[in-house]
Design a protein around this motif. Structure first.
Motif, PDB file in Angstrom:
ATOM      1  N   LEU A  79     -24.771  50.862 -12.269  1.00 31.29           N
ATOM      2  CA  LEU A  79     -23.331  50.998 -12.492  1.00 31.29           C
ATOM      3  C   LEU A  79     -22.607  51.082 -11.155  1.00 31.29           C
ATOM      4  N   VAL A  80     -21.691  50.159 -10.934  1.00 26.02           N
ATOM      5  CA  VAL A  80     -20.936  50.114  -9.671  1.00 26.02           C
ATOM      6  C   VAL A  80     -19.704  51.007  -9.776  1.00 26.02           C
ATOM      7  N   GLN A  81     -19.444  51.788  -8.742  1.00 27.76           N
ATOM      8  CA  GLN A  81     -18.284  52.672  -8.689  1.00 27.76           C
ATOM      9  C   GLN A  81     -17.218  52.079  -7.766  1.00 27.76           C
ATOM     10  N   GLY A  82     -15.979  52.341  -8.073  1.00 24.50           N
ATOM     11  CA  GLY A  82     -14.894  51.862  -7.226  1.00 24.50           C
ATOM     12  C   GLY A  82     -13.627  52.648  -7.478  1.00 24.50           C
ATOM     13  N   VAL A  83     -12.608  52.437  -6.646  1.00 23.48           N
ATOM     14  CA  VAL A  83     -11.328  53.124  -6.813  1.00 23.48           C
ATOM     15  C   VAL A  83     -10.705  52.696  -8.139  1.00 23.48           C
ATOM     16  N   SER A  84     -10.356  53.665  -8.967  1.00 25.03           N
ATOM     17  CA  SER A  84      -9.868  53.372 -10.306  1.00 25.03           C
ATOM     18  C   SER A  84      -8.396  52.953 -10.306  1.00 25.03           C
ATOM     19  N   PHE A  85      -8.075  52.001 -11.206  1.00 23.88           N
ATOM     20  CA  PHE A  85      -6.692  51.607 -11.422  1.00 23.88           C
ATOM     21  C   PHE A  85      -5.940  52.619 -12.276  1.00 23.88           C
ATOM     22  N   ALA A  86      -6.683  53.424 -13.038  1.00 29.10           N
ATOM     23  CA  ALA A  86      -6.055  54.280 -14.039  1.00 29.10           C
ATOM     24  C   ALA A  86      -4.997  55.210 -13.455  1.00 29.10           C
ATOM     25  N   GLY A  87      -5.219  55.692 -12.249  1.00 28.80           N
ATOM     26  CA  GLY A  87      -4.283  56.661 -11.676  1.00 28.80           C
ATOM     27  C   GLY A  87      -3.275  56.075 -10.709  1.00 28.80           C
ATOM     28  N   VAL A  88      -3.240  54.739 -10.573  1.00 25.48           N
ATOM     29  CA  VAL A  88      -2.366  54.128  -9.566  1.00 25.48           C
ATOM     30  C   VAL A  88      -0.900  54.472  -9.816  1.00 25.48           C
ATOM     31  N   ALA A  89      -0.442  54.298 -11.062  1.00 23.68           N
ATOM     32  CA  ALA A  89       0.975  54.555 -11.364  1.00 23.68           C
ATOM     33  C   ALA A  89       1.345  56.012 -11.067  1.00 23.68           C
ATOM     34  N   THR A  90       0.474  56.942 -11.467  1.00 20.43           N
ATOM     35  CA  THR A  90       0.750  58.363 -11.211  1.00 20.43           C
ATOM     36  C   THR A  90       0.769  58.657  -9.718  1.00 20.43           C
ATOM     37  N   MET A  91      -0.185  58.098  -8.967  1.00 19.50           N
ATOM     38  CA  MET A  91      -0.235  58.362  -7.526  1.00 19.50           C
ATOM     39  C   MET A  91       0.928  57.710  -6.789  1.00 19.50           C
ATOM     40  N   VAL A  92       1.394  56.558  -7.264  1.00 20.65           N
ATOM     41  CA  VAL A  92       2.590  55.940  -6.671  1.00 20.65           C
ATOM     42  C   VAL A  92       3.798  56.835  -6.893  1.00 20.65           C
ATOM     43  N   THR A  93       3.904  57.413  -8.097  1.00 18.33           N
ATOM     44  CA  THR A  93       5.009  58.341  -8.380  1.00 18.33           C
ATOM     45  C   THR A  93       4.953  59.553  -7.466  1.00 18.33           C
ATOM     46  N   LEU A  94       3.772  60.112  -7.281  1.00 16.31           N
ATOM     47  CA  LEU A  94       3.628  61.288  -6.421  1.00 16.31           C
ATOM     48  C   LEU A  94       3.946  60.961  -4.967  1.00 16.31           C
ATOM     49  N   VAL A  95       3.495  59.806  -4.510  1.00 21.61           N
ATOM     50  CA  VAL A  95       3.662  59.469  -3.101  1.00 21.61           C
ATOM     51  C   VAL A  95       5.112  59.145  -2.767  1.00 21.61           C
ATOM     52  N   THR A  96       5.862  58.710  -3.774  1.00 29.73           N
ATOM     53  CA  THR A  96       7.268  58.361  -3.530  1.00 29.73           C
ATOM     54  C   THR A  96       8.234  59.495  -3.875  1.00 29.73           C
ATOM     55  N   SER A  97       7.697  60.616  -4.358  1.00 32.49           N
ATOM     56  CA  SER A  97       8.574  61.721  -4.750  1.00 32.49           C
ATOM     57  C   SER A  97       8.823  62.713  -3.625  1.00 32.49           C
ATOM     58  N   GLY A  98       8.355  62.396  -2.430  1.00 33.66           N
ATOM     59  CA  GLY A  98       8.636  63.235  -1.272  1.00 33.66           C
ATOM     60  C   GLY A  98       7.421  63.887  -0.656  1.00 33.66           C
ATOM     61  N   GLY A  99       6.324  63.973  -1.400  1.00 33.20           N
ATOM     62  CA  GLY A  99       5.148  64.655  -0.879  1.00 33.20           C
ATOM     63  C   GLY A  99       4.256  63.779  -0.028  1.00 33.20           C
ATOM     64  N   GLY A 100       4.326  62.478  -0.248  1.00 34.23           N
ATOM     65  CA  GLY A 100       3.495  61.563   0.520  1.00 34.23           C
ATOM     66  C   GLY A 100       2.028  61.652   0.146  1.00 34.23           C
ATOM     67  N   LEU A 101       1.186  61.032   0.952  1.00 38.67           N
ATOM     68  CA  LEU A 101      -0.247  60.998   0.672  1.00 38.67           C
ATOM     69  C   LEU A 101      -0.910  62.372   0.646  1.00 38.67           C
ATOM     70  N   PRO A 102      -0.484  63.351   1.473  1.00 38.78           N
ATOM     71  CA  PRO A 102      -1.131  64.672   1.403  1.00 38.78           C
ATOM     72  C   PRO A 102      -1.067  65.309   0.014  1.00 38.78           C
ATOM     73  N   VAL A 103       0.051  65.132  -0.710  1.00 37.17           N
ATOM     74  CA  VAL A 103       0.164  65.673  -2.066  1.00 37.17           C
ATOM     75  C   VAL A 103      -0.777  64.935  -3.008  1.00 37.17           C
ATOM     76  N   VAL A 104      -0.846  63.609  -2.851  1.00 37.31           N
ATOM     77  CA  VAL A 104      -1.766  62.816  -3.675  1.00 37.31           C
ATOM     78  C   VAL A 104      -3.203  63.259  -3.445  1.00 37.31           C
TER      79      VAL A 104
END
Length: 440
Positions: A79-104
């Motif tokens: 089974l190959v593992q990789g960065v999931s698409f499932a959380g992309v929308a949520t992480m984009v929302t978090l990163v653009t809400s002022g906290g940036g990557l550290p909050v993500v």
């Protein structure tokens, strides 16, 4: 005691050649999430490159842990593992809400640790996955990947002038034709390398036609070790952690489905203990990923199709692919070479790979008894729910966030609906019928 299919060992050269097929199959999917999230964060090109190489490195490590395993962690399945698409929308929302990557990154660490704690609970749901459920979920996994193959075949970038051109689709068709030809006329060795050989030839045709070039692969660092916390210390925000915890529940569901699917294709036993070990590996690597500037990990469904079509069930082949990913994460020059493979070439191979996953699910469903029960309704309804977000991605846009999180993924939607309907119609209703017949 006979050896398990997944424990088969092959010569090193063959293992790495077949492992490279896995890398090429999932490469486009693995680099897309960091590019999307990094672009939303306003990162410049060098920082985006850092996120991409980090994703490759962490995914390689996660794949090695999942395939080889250590006590308590890793399913020891191909089974190959990789960065999931499932959380992309949520992480984009978090990163653009002022906290940036550290909050993500803080939210990913905390939610993944929560997932690590509850992983054993998910291991107990194996009894809720009879063939009527597993066949449905495997079928939807394949169907849900077909839009990915179509986008690749059209060129990968909707804003490019060649998007959907006859040239792009023709290149995809040529690659698909070569995969089919190699499977029709080749011997066993050629069939196992059919996807890789078709991709190589498809790329050579693209170079000859001026659709891709390798002149830029030497521009940039040749060796670059992954950085540690390159974007600052993680920030732990309660609201962000709660949002990502919902995503973790989806990841646990999807990885459980992936573990069951690969077990069915390989023909090996996947019990609760094995699922728990696989989920713990998933969550551990997800919790550690932010330290290396990356994001949550999950099972890559497209690679399940490669196992099905090639018949190479060895976890050591997948581990070789994981080692290649680690190298790509440390040698950006290799990553640029792989990235030069045109999207239509991936699309042509993807059509048969992803279709094979769906066909495997249909094969499982063919073994299900549909007489005098509700199995047909369970399959029909679950597949329909799985297809809704594929054919109409905006269907749940006006629903609460938690509904969108669970049902926006066709795989998790089909999984949840199939399990619930099977419980209602085949467990609860059956018990009631038995009690009524006894009392009568």
């Amino acid at each position: 005691m006979s050896a398990r299919p997944e424990d088969t060992r092959y010569p090193t050269g063959k293992s790495f050649a077949w492992g490279l097929q896995h890398v090429l199959t999932m490469y486009g999917g693995i680099i897309a999430p960091p590019l999307i999230i990094g672009s939303a964060a306003g990162l410049h090109a060098a920082e985006l490159g850092m996120l991409v190489t980090a994703a490759l490195f962490v995914s390689g490590c996660a794949t090695l842990l999942q395939a080889l395993g250590v006590p308590g962690f890793g399913s020891r399945l191909p089974l190959v593992q990789g960065v999931s698409f499932a959380g992309v929308a949520t992480m984009v929302t978090l990163v653009t809400s002022g906290g940036g990557l550290p909050v993500v990154f803080g939210a990913v660490i905390a939610s993944s640790l929560i997932g690590l704690l509850i992983a054993p609970l998910f291991a107990h749901i194996i009894r809720f996955f009879p063939p009527v459920v597993t066949g449905t979920v495997i079928t939807v996994i394949g169907l849900s990947l077909m839009p990915v193959a179509a986008r690749w075949a059209m060129g990968g970038n909707p804003h490019a002038p060649e998007w959907g051109s006859p040239g792009n689709i023709g290149l995809a068709a040529l690659t698909l034709g070569m995969v089919l030809l190699f499977h029709r006329v080749g011997n066993a060795a050629i069939k196992r390398l059919a996807v890789l050989a078709a991709m190589v030839l498809g790329t050579l045709f693209a170079v000859a036609g001026g659709k891709t070039q390798f002149s830029g692969v030497l521009h940039g660092d040749v060796v670059a070790l992954p950085g540690i916390l390159s974007f600052g210390l993680p920030v732990f925000d309660v609201a962000a952690i709660l949002s990502m915890t919902l995503i973790v529940l989806v990841l646990l569901t999807e990885t459980t489905a992936g573990l069951i699917a690969i077990g069915d294709i390989v023909g090996t036993q996947v019990d609760g203990k094995r699922i728990a070990s696989g989920l713990r590996a998933d969550m551990l690597t997800s919790a550690l990923a932010p330290l290396f500037n990356s994001f949550p990990q999950s099972a890559f469904a497209q690679n399940i199709g490669l196992v099905a079509i090639t018949g190479i069930k060895s976890r050591y082949v997948v581990a070789a692919g994981g080692a290649i990913l680690v190298l790509l994460g440390c040698l950006p020059v290799l990553g640029r070479i792989v990235a030069a493979v045109p999207a239509p070439v991936l699309g042509g191979a993807g059509v048969v790979l992803f279709g094979t996953v769906a066909a495997s699910g249909i094969r499982t469903l063919a073994k299900v008894d549909y007489k005098e029960n509700m199995n047909l309704v369970v399959v029909a309804t679950a597949i329909a729910f799985g297809m809704i977000p594929i054919v109409m991605p905006t269907f749940y846009d006006r629903f609460p966030d938690w509904v969108r999180t669970i049902f926006h993924s066709g795989i998790s939607a089909a999984c949840v609906v199939a399990v619930l309907l099977n419980i209602v119609f085949n467990s609860v209703t059956a018990k009631v019928s038995v009690q009524e017949s006894r009392s009568g």
